[in-house]
Motif scaffolding. Structure first.
Motif, PDB file in Angstrom:
ATOM      1  N   ARG C  31      75.695 -15.897  18.971  1.00  0.00           N
ATOM      2  CA  ARG C  31      75.839 -16.186  21.309  1.00  0.00           C
ATOM      3  C   ARG C  31      77.115 -15.931  21.317  1.00  0.00           C
ATOM      4  NH1 ARG C  31      72.655 -18.453  24.378  1.00  0.00           N
ATOM      5  NH2 ARG C  31      70.839 -17.283  23.600  1.00  0.00           N
ATOM      6  N   TYR C  42      84.916  -7.981  34.621  1.00  0.00           N
ATOM      7  CA  TYR C  42      83.216  -7.407  35.310  1.00  0.00           C
ATOM      8  C   TYR C  42      82.807  -5.832  36.067  1.00  0.00           C
ATOM      9  CZ  TYR C  42      79.446  -9.755  37.518  1.00  0.00           C
ATOM     10  OH  TYR C  42      77.758 -10.109  37.326  1.00  0.00           O
ATOM     11  N   ALA C  45      82.164  -3.565  33.392  1.00  0.00           N
ATOM     12  CA  ALA C  45      81.624  -4.148  32.711  1.00  0.00           C
ATOM     13  C   ALA C  45      79.925  -3.231  33.385  1.00  0.00           C
ATOM     14  CB  ALA C  45      80.586  -5.655  32.278  1.00  0.00           C
ATOM     15  N   ASP C  46      80.234  -3.603  34.785  1.00  0.00           N
ATOM     16  CA  ASP C  46      78.862  -2.878  35.839  1.00  0.00           C
ATOM     17  C   ASP C  46      79.152  -1.270  35.399  1.00  0.00           C
ATOM     18  OD1 ASP C  46      78.269  -5.008  36.603  1.00  0.00           O
ATOM     19  OD2 ASP C  46      79.164  -4.608  38.732  1.00  0.00           O
ATOM     20  N   GLY C  49      77.066   0.235  32.822  1.00  0.00           N
ATOM     21  CA  GLY C  49      75.573  -0.020  33.144  1.00  0.00           C
ATOM     22  C   GLY C  49      75.539   1.347  34.180  1.00  0.00           C
ATOM     23  N   LYS C  54      74.890   2.120  25.523  1.00  0.00           N
ATOM     24  CA  LYS C  54      74.200   0.947  25.737  1.00  0.00           C
ATOM     25  C   LYS C  54      75.374  -0.097  24.314  1.00  0.00           C
ATOM     26  CE  LYS C  54      70.644   2.448  26.679  1.00  0.00           C
ATOM     27  NZ  LYS C  54      70.550   2.737  28.432  1.00  0.00           N
ATOM     28  N   TYR C  55      75.394  -1.299  24.589  1.00  0.00           N
ATOM     29  CA  TYR C  55      75.803  -1.872  23.696  1.00  0.00           C
ATOM     30  C   TYR C  55      74.805  -3.669  23.355  1.00  0.00           C
ATOM     31  CZ  TYR C  55      77.546  -4.473  28.307  1.00  0.00           C
ATOM     32  OH  TYR C  55      76.676  -4.955  28.722  1.00  0.00           O
ATOM     33  N   GLU C  57      73.636  -7.104  22.858  1.00  0.00           N
ATOM     34  CA  GLU C  57      73.556  -8.145  23.485  1.00  0.00           C
ATOM     35  C   GLU C  57      73.750  -8.953  23.753  1.00  0.00           C
ATOM     36  OE1 GLU C  57      70.963  -6.584  21.272  1.00  0.00           O
ATOM     37  OE2 GLU C  57      69.662  -4.647  22.079  1.00  0.00           O
ATOM     38  N   ARG C  60      77.214 -13.381  26.596  1.00  0.00           N
ATOM     39  CA  ARG C  60      76.340 -13.147  27.689  1.00  0.00           C
ATOM     40  C   ARG C  60      77.864 -13.903  29.292  1.00  0.00           C
ATOM     41  NH1 ARG C  60      72.928 -12.357  25.224  1.00  0.00           N
ATOM     42  NH2 ARG C  60      70.511 -13.411  24.648  1.00  0.00           N
ATOM     43  N   LYS C  81      79.304 -25.957  22.592  1.00  0.00           N
ATOM     44  CA  LYS C  81      77.637 -25.893  22.925  1.00  0.00           C
ATOM     45  C   LYS C  81      77.403 -24.340  22.035  1.00  0.00           C
ATOM     46  CE  LYS C  81      77.552 -28.691  26.456  1.00  0.00           C
ATOM     47  NZ  LYS C  81      78.653 -29.706  25.717  1.00  0.00           N
TER      48      LYS C  81
ATOM     49  N   ASN D  96      73.208 -10.662  36.931  1.00  0.00           N
ATOM     50  CA  ASN D  96      73.128  -9.482  37.197  1.00  0.00           C
ATOM     51  C   ASN D  96      72.437  -9.006  35.730  1.00  0.00           C
ATOM     52  OD1 ASN D  96      74.172  -6.860  36.947  1.00  0.00           O
ATOM     53  ND2 ASN D  96      76.195  -7.099  37.003  1.00  0.00           N
ATOM     54  N   GLN D 100      74.724  -5.694  34.145  1.00  0.00           N
ATOM     55  CA  GLN D 100      74.624  -5.499  32.150  1.00  0.00           C
ATOM     56  C   GLN D 100      73.759  -6.220  31.681  1.00  0.00           C
ATOM     57  OE1 GLN D 100      77.953  -8.724  33.250  1.00  0.00           O
ATOM     58  NE2 GLN D 100      79.186  -7.194  34.545  1.00  0.00           N
ATOM     59  N   SER D 102      69.361  -4.399  32.279  1.00  0.00           N
ATOM     60  CA  SER D 102      68.524  -3.107  31.564  1.00  0.00           C
ATOM     61  C   SER D 102      69.278  -1.938  31.585  1.00  0.00           C
ATOM     62  CB  SER D 102      67.508  -3.220  32.940  1.00  0.00           C
ATOM     63  OG  SER D 102      68.221  -3.073  33.780  1.00  0.00           O
ATOM     64  N   HIS D 105      71.333  -2.445  27.736  1.00  0.00           N
ATOM     65  CA  HIS D 105      70.110  -2.579  26.160  1.00  0.00           C
ATOM     66  C   HIS D 105      68.775  -1.655  26.409  1.00  0.00           C
ATOM     67  CE1 HIS D 105      73.057  -5.413  26.512  1.00  0.00           C
ATOM     68  NE2 HIS D 105      72.733  -5.591  27.038  1.00  0.00           N
ATOM     69  N   LYS D 110      65.097  -8.512  23.361  1.00  0.00           N
ATOM     70  CA  LYS D 110      66.992  -9.097  23.551  1.00  0.00           C
ATOM     71  C   LYS D 110      67.043  -8.842  25.032  1.00  0.00           C
ATOM     72  CE  LYS D 110      67.547  -8.278  19.189  1.00  0.00           C
ATOM     73  NZ  LYS D 110      68.605  -7.270  17.767  1.00  0.00           N
ATOM     74  N   GLU D 113      65.395 -11.824  26.729  1.00  0.00           N
ATOM     75  CA  GLU D 113      66.083 -12.991  26.903  1.00  0.00           C
ATOM     76  C   GLU D 113      67.609 -12.516  27.262  1.00  0.00           C
ATOM     77  OE1 GLU D 113      66.668 -14.021  22.138  1.00  0.00           O
ATOM     78  OE2 GLU D 113      64.506 -14.073  22.399  1.00  0.00           O
ATOM     79  N   LYS D 114      68.625 -11.742  26.532  1.00  0.00           N
ATOM     80  CA  LYS D 114      69.105 -11.871  27.992  1.00  0.00           C
ATOM     81  C   LYS D 114      68.967 -12.076  28.944  1.00  0.00           C
ATOM     82  CE  LYS D 114      73.585  -9.631  27.829  1.00  0.00           C
ATOM     83  NZ  LYS D 114      74.438  -8.318  28.250  1.00  0.00           N
ATOM     84  N   ASP D 117      68.491 -15.612  29.685  1.00  0.00           N
ATOM     85  CA  ASP D 117      69.626 -16.853  29.858  1.00  0.00           C
ATOM     86  C   ASP D 117      70.291 -16.375  31.424  1.00  0.00           C
ATOM     87  OD1 ASP D 117      69.102 -17.858  27.514  1.00  0.00           O
ATOM     88  OD2 ASP D 117      69.859 -16.802  25.825  1.00  0.00           O
ATOM     89  N   LEU D 118      71.000 -15.277  31.460  1.00  0.00           N
ATOM     90  CA  LEU D 118      72.006 -15.416  32.606  1.00  0.00           C
ATOM     91  C   LEU D 118      71.132 -15.890  33.188  1.00  0.00           C
ATOM     92  CD1 LEU D 118      72.790 -11.550  32.670  1.00  0.00           C
ATOM     93  CD2 LEU D 118      73.920 -12.481  31.651  1.00  0.00           C
ATOM     94  N   LYS D 120      69.319 -18.818  33.725  1.00  0.00           N
ATOM     95  CA  LYS D 120      69.471 -19.644  33.553  1.00  0.00           C
ATOM     96  C   LYS D 120      70.532 -20.142  34.153  1.00  0.00           C
ATOM     97  CE  LYS D 120      66.280 -21.084  29.613  1.00  0.00           C
ATOM     98  NZ  LYS D 120      66.229 -21.418  28.006  1.00  0.00           N
ATOM     99  N   LEU D 658      73.653 -22.282  27.902  1.00  0.00           N
ATOM    100  CA  LEU D 658      74.023 -21.663  27.016  1.00  0.00           C
ATOM    101  C   LEU D 658      74.064 -22.335  25.299  1.00  0.00           C
ATOM    102  CD1 LEU D 658      75.820 -19.013  27.454  1.00  0.00           C
ATOM    103  CD2 LEU D 658      73.383 -18.861  27.701  1.00  0.00           C
TER     104      LEU D 658
END
Lengths: 273, 299, 163, 660, 355
Positions: C31, C42, C45-46, C49, C54-55, C57, C60, C81, D96, D100, D102, D105, D110, D113-114, D117-118, D120, D658
């Motif tokens: 993770r 941000y 990163a958008d 998209g 592609k990168y 997964e 977070r 965590k 998002n 960040q 669909s 990836h 996966k 799952e991501k 997580d986002l 949550k 997370l």
């Protein structure tokens, strides 16, 4: 082997939003209330966030649930605050001593509460109201900083419906709203204006330390004996069962020998609270 | 020492008599001949209690953060050079007004390690003093209102003992070995927070460790909670620690905290050319920036 | 020797409660938590998209207004965590939406990295980058490279999370 | 009592193609506090928003999380929808899962799952959200412009023409600044005073502009919308309202020698009672008390008083402090030129005929000391050969400043050109390092000087100047040819570098704005907010920010004005409520927060007991100034300051969600 | 149990200890760690450092661990599962009750040994704390009498003595061929008779042959200290004396009898545990009310509480002083606050008042 730190899981039956930051939570264990007496307290926890100490706020004669009130201030209370009806709350207790209702029977009683300190007063008050005939005249004096800070709005209406029961609600000067119909003034001031006499009467007081200090003076002026003034102390506690070493005032462990004390008893304690 | 003590006492007496200060914090004889302790003097007649020697290990600047002490208003403080830097930092960080403090600087020739003194050591030499004394650049305090010169000669440094030698050793270790080293050290921690309380610069009235919304530092006194506490303490002292070594001296389980503090002080100096506690008017290193700061680690 | 350490650590993790079922844990993708500023990274990163790049997964993203808000202690919290890698990313020097947030942050992180490493945290697990709103491709390469790097690191724990 | 609604948007197949939206919604429903989780094709569509609104109402939601496209796309859309149902907009959070997840990836498992997580993370964040009210600051709709040069004047006029009252404060007796000292302006060669004077008069006559000349800013307090300023109006010794500007006073003043004219850069003299130049605005003289005989000799001389018809001279006038309330400020404090004397090798101050560029402007000017005839200061002869030296002080980190002063290349070309126009058959030499002529018509202008006027440009530096037989011998290098050159000149003009106005650092401190290491004011953002200072409500214009030419100065003045007009177009100044706030109980007042704040938004506040004794000093966030970056939060050791909308607790909750 | 007396040679005591280790017991003894001595697990008799007076910390953590799991929980949706470590094998390495291992402290001093039974009272005066009890039950204490207390020791004043056997299962005194042993409890006997080999190492002797205790004299009367505390809650002594206290809490953390703790939850959203951690009355936050009110504002108030608790409250409640006179608080205090000096001063002040 009994684990004295292990909470039971109590289920939230109802949540009453009292003010913007206070709530009353009604709980059941196995669908009903538990055995306790007014004045006692419990350790309530949001599992995962922590435990907090609260006195019971309900009459122990009502068997369908028990309740406590809290203000959100730290991690544990924020945790409890986040729970919904149906969620579980960890509960340990009941702990501590309780109001001596035997001593109160047949007497006039004045109940005085300030802010969230009204919670334990509510417990014993509603206990007495549930057996209304056992007691003399009942007077309730409840004060809060502002109208917005008044808790137990529904309960207050219920108290008023009893016979031979006076309910006086006051807010601190400046805390009133234009349509406020209750009193305006600090609790001790209003108290001295009430037609209450100290003979054959009991006073139950709970609230912030500064209020208690002045209320005790007023009650003495009004002729109450120190033995007949009963209050509860709200020291910081963790274990609730006389181990963790936090709540003592002199040689008195508030969690075990309290939290209910008479003014007489308090007088003999060192000024460590 | 006699001359030193006389001057110390006279200075204190004068300050108290002239009402320039309401309180003198200094050193006095302690629970055994090789221990000294702090003394709080408000009456000019009590100044004879003041004395100074190589066993004056405490950094008295720590008391400046106590509310009970602050109540006295103007304070005269007896400080060694290393400890005086704490006073400077407190002024820099608005915890103390220069007008409220009279600094009675004492020239210090080195302090005997307390654990050795407790075993009877009474001589000042490079093998008996703290590492900080071996690298000390401020035997005479940087800032003072009164200076009490030392009667003692400086001890000899011949280089046999390398102060804070463990730092280079740790730097040379693999990260796993360093991890193990510190894990072993932090395991000992009992979270008594003496390191914090003994630190003159840990003056927060509500420490981050006491904040639980959110819980910055786990409460457990086990490997995780201990490591977090020790790490965050060191982080908060980075660029601020003046190297008095009180945290390490106070630590009842002998965690070598100065290895962290000194390392961070060195790194901060190397990267930003900043030394803490030197200049009351300087901008603290983490209160400012330079557009040309170290950037190598950033992609 | 090194293998032994890794094994020891894994064994130690195996019988403690927080490893949440050993074998499954090992298969789990590491993770990575990325703390990024709202204005540059941000958006970068958008952009990745919207450009359908592609990168990996594993990342977070936690959005904050500015690198100046990304407290180094958040990195510690992320490790606590269970994050295996932490990325901190914001506007290039001189481009901070708030003038100097990234400069202040850079100073703090310079010292903070030294401290982490000194205390035995593999500094490969923390990555810093300046990624502007137009650098979608940089975001992709930073994430991919970092993810690969993290995957190659021994599953060694740090001093902040339970072994 | 969290009651959170979750909406998972398909975005058609944009999300649903790669993310199992049904599963995301199912997983969301299991999170404690989530009362309902649904998926929907297009959440941003009207029906989508209605679904959102309906659930907020029906389920009495305390928070909403949308798993959808980037918050930069539709956060506002959804917030507005929520507000309509009475939910505080900050209880809307967006995970998002398009930009960040669909879109980046391919592995559906996966990606799903991501996405979970986002989602949550955002659910946990929204649980810790607190209602945030946007900050509203009342506005005093009046602006203060500091500096009456071209950029200040432009700003003042634009604001005033926009219907807003302006106070213009100028330190000198007249407005006009540096531009009014110039002769003609490049690249069009229109006469500076011809285009400047009407603007100055317009300022003077404008009903919305209150002009304070010979005045300085004394104190500034307050914040955006609500600044209190104190202006010191220095005593002119003239009752301004009665003065007609007839000139009788200065014509009779006995002090006309030895007082160098500032306007003519020491090339002429003025009297003790004077107007700096004939077209001064206001055309009201001022008595220079440092030289006036009345003041120096105990009141004996009062010739001007005697000569004055309306008797408006009053020697006893005192400085006056005027207090004004304004809502915005423009700092257009201008620039100075470097001291030429720094360069001993050029002989400035030693040789009378080595002069500065600005002095040459005055020699060229028809209103100048020589009435526009180019004459040598030493002997009054018209020079035939002039050497111009560029980059005197500029681009010279050792002696001068490292930056380029930007205007020198152009004005030197102009000087050479005008010199050629005025003195036929003359010759100019220009020593330069590079020619920077980057605006419209500039390159052509310089080319023209070289090609049409025959100015000889030599790339290189001058090493020495000395006097020989009435000539200035200029020795230098021509690096292009590699030759040493020696020129016998009649005059040398130095293109001295531009530096911030003396005292600009003090001014910046008074205003609470930041400035660079040279003293130029720094922009809030060099690209995105070039007209704004680091402090809200204070705008920048002109050379105070750094070297720029007249068109740029005018543009910056207008830019500042338009910012202010924009600010004043609303009834209140509104800022997002996502700002910092201080826990004053636990703050210990170390003020690291204040040190790192780029907006001067943190001030010291004294906490006092009932008797007024200061118990402690703590940080206070001025909500009007805070930009919400959160740098202060990181700087706080005791965690006594937090950023609304990005609370420490919220970030922790996100991380905790997370936890593996 | 009737006490029994033995003699054991130096060689045999080494064998005995090594046997105990070999029998898979956790044997804890004073052990050198970088120049200071701490109680720690030993694997060989030679690891034990029996020459020093006292280890830096007491062995309190074997009775009241620094951190102890009270229960574990897991949460899934609104379902909460609670796991009681007293009923289930605990996960935190034997700290919890059920899994509590047999531990033998070898070479403790009489003061440290005395702490167990003193603390035992508060953990059982009403609600029984089985976490403590389980560990206490499984803790075997072999202590060695002191010959020469130091300046900070005041066990005699604290109603023990350098040769006290209170709290020990076996008390050793140096002498004879090595040690004389007094076996006070069944647990002590259990250790000796754990194997026939062990039993053979000890030679039983008559009570008279066991060296008599020296006539330890108390330098002051702790009852007078209590007397002063009884009546002088508001004495300025506390505020003045403890100006020099920096509130570090070392005195409480290194004290064998200080037992205050805090209760906290730790974990993720799905699972975690409720733990109790050592806490200290020397911290301002210890008694801080939610309302911001704090009954004990100054360090003077807080140190007074420590004195009151140890020398008044505990004695009133449990007829024991909450102090064994080990002097660790004084030795370890970074500011040289000396509890022996204080208790003695208070007893003198009581004298002065009464005279």
């Amino acid at each position: 082997m009994e684990n004295i730190y292990l909470p039971k899981l109590a289920v939230i039956k109802e949540i009453i939003q009292e003010t913007s930051d206070t709530k009353t939570v009604r709980l059941t264990v196995d669908g009903a209330s538990i055995d306790y007496l007014p004045g006692q307290f419990g350790e309530f926890s949001c599992i995962g966030e922590g435990e907090s100490t609260f006195g019971f706020a309900s009459s122990s004669l009502r068997k369908e649930f028990f309740e406590f009130s809290f203000r959100t201030s730290g991690r544990a209370t924020a945790g409890i605050n986040s729970l919904n009806v149906g969620d579980s709350i960890g509960f340990r207790g009941p702990y501590g001593n309780f109001f001596d209702t035997g001593k109160m029977k047949g007497k006039d009683i004045i109940f005085i509460g300030g802010g969230i300190g009204m919670a334990p007063v509510k417990s014993i008050l509603e206990y007495c109201l549930d057996e209304r005939n056992d007691y003399g005249k009942i007077t309730v004096l409840y004060g809060a900083k502002t109208v917005m800070d008044l808790m137990y709005k529904n309960a207050i209406e219920e108290w008023k419906s009893f016979a031979n029961t006076d309910v006086v609600i006051t807010v601190d000067p400046g805390g009133e709203t234009p349509d406020w119909k209750g009193r305006v003034g600090f609790v001790p001031t209003i108290l001295e204006e009430l037609p209450v006499k100290g003979n054959n009467a009991i006073a139950v007081v709970c609230g912030p330390p500064i209020m208690i200090k002045f209320v005790l003076k007023s009650l003495e002026k009004m002729g109450f004996n120190k033995e007949d003034i009963i209050t509860t102390l709200e020291n910081r506690m963790k274990c609730g069962i006389g181990k963790c070493g936090r709540c003592n005032i002199g040689s008195v462990y508030v969690c075990k020998e309290g939290p209910v004390f008479t003014a007489k008893e308090i007088e003999s304690m060192p000024n460590d609270f | 020492m006699e001359k030193m003590n006389d001057k110390l006492q006279n200075t204190a007496k004068e300050l108290l008599e002239n009402k320039e200060v309401n309180l003198i914090i200094g050193f006095t004889k302690g629970s055994n001949p090789l221990r000294m302790r702090s003394v709080f003097i408000t009456d000019p007649n009590d100044v004879s209690k003041l004395s100074f020697n190589a066993h004056c290990v405490q950094d008295l600047a720590v008391f400046l953060k106590k509310p009970e002490v602050k109540k006295f208003g103007k304070i005269g403080l007896v400080v060694k050079g290393c400890d005086e830097k704490a006073v400077n930092t407190l002024i820099q960080e608005y915890q103390l007004s220069r007008d409220n403090i009279k600094i009675i600087g004492v020239e210090c020739r080195g302090a005997v390690k307390q654990n050795l003194a407790d075993k009877g050591e009474d001589s000042v030499k490079q093998s008996t003093v703290y590492d900080k004394c071996l690298v000390c650049e401020v035997h005479t305090p940087l800032l003072y209102d009164y200076l009490v010169e030392s009667d003692e000669p400086a001890f000899e440094i011949n280089g046999d003992i390398k102060p804070y030698a463990k730092i280079e050793e740790l730097d040379a270790m693999s990260v796993e070995d360093r991890n193990m080293f510190w894990q072993k050290e932090f395991e000992k921690c009992i979270k008594c927070y003496a390191c914090r309380q003994a630190c003159p610069l840990c003056y927060c009235t509500r420490c981050i460790v006491e904040k639980n919304t959110p819980q910055w530092i786990e409460t457990n006194i086990e490997e995780t909670g201990n490591a977090q506490w020790n790490m965050i303490r060191a982080y908060h002292l980075s660029g601020r620690c003046i190297g008095c070594g009180e945290c390490e001296r106070a630590c009842p389980v002998n965690i070598p905290l100065m290895l962290v503090n000194e390392k961070m002080a060195r790194d901060v100096f190397e990267k930003f050319g900043y030394k803490s506690g030197v200049d009351i008017n300087a901008k603290p290193v983490f209160g400012t920036f330079d557009a040309n700061d170290f950037n190598e680690f950033i992609k | 020797m090194e293998n032994n350490i890794v094994e020891d650590v894994q064994n130690a993790r195996g019988d403690k409660e927080y490893s949440a079922g050993g074998a499954k844990d090992k298969d789990k993708e590491p993770r990575i938590i990325a703390f990024v500023c709202n204005w540059c990274t941000y958006n970068g990163a958008d952009l990745a998209g919207t450009s359908r790049m592609k990168y990996a997964e594993n990342v977070r993203v936690i959005k904050l207004p500015c690198t100046g808000r990304i407290d180094p202690l958040f990195v510690v919290e992320a490790f606590k965590k269970g994050a295996k890698g932490v990325l901190v990313s914001g506007c290039h020097p001189g481009d901070c939406h708030y003038t100097s947030g990234n400069y202040h942050s850079r100073r703090k992180y310079t010292a903070f990295r030294d401290l982490l490493s000194y205390l035995g945290v593999d500094i490969n697990r923390v990555e810093f980058s300046w990624i502007s709103a137009s650098e979608g491709n940089k975001w992709v390469s930073v994430i991919n490279e970092f993810t690969n790097k993290i995957k190659l690191l021994p599953d060694n724990s740090d001093i902040f999370s339970k072994k | 009592m969290a009651r959170i609604g979750v909406f998972v948007c398909w975005c058609g197949s944009n999300i649903a193609g790669t993310v199992d939206v049904k599963r995301v919604a199912e997983e969301a429903a299991k999170i404690p506090g989530v009362v309902e989780a649904v998926d929907y094709k297009y959440m941003c569509s009207d029906p989508g928003q209605n679904t959102l609104r309906k659930m907020i109402k029906d389920k009495n939601l305390t928070g909403v999380v949308l798993a959808a496209c980037s918050p930069h796309m539709h956060e506002n859309t959804f917030r507005k929808a929520a507000v309509k149902e009475g939910l505080n907009p900050y209880f809307i959070e967006i995970a998002n899962i398009r930009e960040q997840v669909s879109w980046v990836h391919e592995d559906k498992e996966k990606a799903t799952e991501k996405a979970i997580d986002l989602l949550k993370m955002m659910v946990e964040k929204v649980k810790k959200n607190k209602a945030i009210e946007d900050v509203r600051v009342p506005l005093t709709k009046k602006a203060l412009v500091i500096g009456g040069g071209i950029s200040g004047i432009q700003a003042a006029l634009d604001i005033a023409n926009g219907g807003v009252e302006v106070i213009l404060v100028e330190k000198e007796p007249s407005i006009g600044g540096k531009m009014i000292q110039l002769d003609e302006t490049f690249p069009t060669l229109d006469c500076s005073s011809c285009i400047m004077t009407p603007k100055m008069v317009e300022v003077y006559q404008h009903p919305n502009i209150k002009l304070y000349t010979y005045s300085e800013l004394e104190e500034v307090s307050g914040y955006i919308g609500n600044f209190n300023v104190k202006i010191k109006k220095k005593a002119r010794s003239i009752v301004e309202k009665d003065c007609t500007g007839c000139g009788d006073c200065w014509n009779i003043c006995p002090m006309h020698k030895n007082v160098k004219s500032e306007f003519n850069v020491n090339l002429s003299e003025r009297t003790a009672i004077y107007v700096p130049f004939p077209q001064a605005v206001p055309l009201i003289p001022v008595i220079d008390r440092s030289v006036c005989l009345h003041y120096k000799k105990g009141g004996k001389c009062q010739k001007c008083y005697d000569a004055c018809g309306p008797k408006c001279i009053n020697f006893d006038l005192q400085d006056e402090i005027i207090e004004e309330k304004v809502g915005a400020i423009v700092a257009a404090t201008g620039y100075d030129l470097m001291e030429n004397s720094l360069y001993g090798e050029y002989g400035y101050g030693q040789f009378k005929d080595v002069i500065s560029g600005l002095q040459f402007e005055r020699l060229l000017s028809a209103s100048g000391p020589t009435e526009g005839v180019v004459k040598r200061p030493s002997d009054g002869k018209t020079p035939e050969t002039i050497v111009f030296i560029q980059c005197v002080g500029s681009r010279d980190p050792e002696k001068g400043v490292p930056y380029c002063s930007k205007v020198c290349c152009m004005y030197t070309a102009k000087h050479a050109k005008l010199f050629a126009h005025k003195v036929h058959g003359s010759q100019s030499y220009v020593f330069y390092i590079d020619i920077r002529a980057t605006s419209k018509g500039y390159e052509e202008f310089v080319r023209g000087t070289m090609e049409n006027e025959g100015a000889i440009y030599l790339r290189g530096r001058v090493s020495k100047i000395y006097e020989d037989n009435g000539k200035l011998i200029v020795k230098g290098a021509d690096t292009l040819s590699g030759n040493q050159v020696e020129i016998a000149a009649d005059m040398v003009v130095l293109a001295t570098g531009v530096i911030p106005k003396k005292g600009s650092d003090k001014m910046a401190q008074m205003l609470g704005i930041s400035y660079d290491k040279y003293g130029f004011y720094t922009e809030s953002h060099p690209k995105l907010r070039p007209a704004e200072s680091s402090t809200a409500g204070i705008y920048l214009a002109g050379m105070a920010q750094g070297p720029r030419d007249i068109p740029e100065s005018v543009v910056s003045g207008s830019a500042a004005a338009s910012k202010i007009l924009g600010l004043f177009s609303k009834s209140e100044y509104e800022v997002e409520g996502t700002i910092a706030s201080v826990n004053k109980t636990t703050c210990v007042g170390c003020f690291y927060c204040r040190r790192v704040c780029a907006y001067s938004a943190i001030s010291k506040e004294e906490i006092k007991d009932r008797n007024g004794n200061v118990l402690k000093v703590v940080a206070n966030v001025n909500s009007g100034l805070c930009a919400g970056c959160g740098a202060c939060v990181n700087a706080c050791f005791s965690k006594s300051i937090d950023l609304k909308g990005y609370l420490d607790e919220q970030i922790f909750a996100e991380i905790k969600s997370l936890a593996v | 149990m009737e006490e029994k007396y033995y003699e054991i040679s130096s060689d045999n005591i080494e064998k005995f200890v090594n046997n105990l280790v070999a029998q898979n017991n956790e044997v804890i003894a004073p052990k050198d760690k970088d120049g200071d001595t701490f109680y720690d697990k030993i694997t060989d008799f030679k690891d034990a450092d029996l020459n020093i007076l006292l280890p830096k910390l007491s062995f309190k953590e074997y009775l009241l661990p620094k951190t102890e799991t009270l229960f574990e929980y897991s949460i899934s949706g609104s379902n909460i599962n609670i796991l009681d470590p007293l009923e289930n094998a605990g996960a935190d390495g034997g700290n919890s009750g059920k899994k509590s291992v047999k531990r033998i402290i070898f070479g403790s001093r009489p003061c440290d040994a005395g702490a167990g039974p003193i603390m035992e009272k508060v953990f059982n005066w009403d609600y029984k704390d089985e976490f403590f009890n389980e560990k206490f039950k499984n803790l075997y204490i072999i202590s060695i009498a002191c010959v020469q207390p130091d300046n900070y020791c005041f066990c005699t004043e604290a109603q023990l003595s350098p040769e006290s056997s209170y709290g020990s299962d076996i008390l050793l005194k140096k002498g004879g061929s090595g040690y004389y042993a007094k076996v006070i409890t069944e647990k002590g006997l259990e250790l000796i008779n754990s194997t026939s080999e062990n039993a053979g190492l000890f030679k039983e002797i008559p009570k008279e042959a066991f060296p008599a205790d020296k006539d330890w004299k108390a330098a002051f009367d702790i009852k007078k200290t209590q007397g002063f505390l009884d009546k002088n809650f508001t004495s300025s002594y506390f505020q003045e004396k403890f100006l020099s206290c920096i509130g570090c809490g070392i005195c409480t953390y290194t004290c064998p009898t200080c037992h205050c703790f805090d209760i906290q939850d730790e974990g993720t959203n799905e699972k975690g545990k409720r733990i109790r951690n050592w806490d200290s009355c020397q911290f301002g936050i210890f008694t801080l009310h939610t309302s911001g009110h704090n009954p004990r504002v100054t360090q003077g108030d807080r140190y007074r509480q420590r004195l009151m608790h140890k020398f008044k409250v505990y004695n009133e409640k449990f007829n024991k002083y909450l102090c064994v006179g080990c002097g660790r608080c004084s030795r370890n205090c970074p500011e040289d606050i000396d509890l022996r000096e204080i208790t003695s001063e208070l007893s003198l002040m009581e004298d002065n008042i009464t005279q």
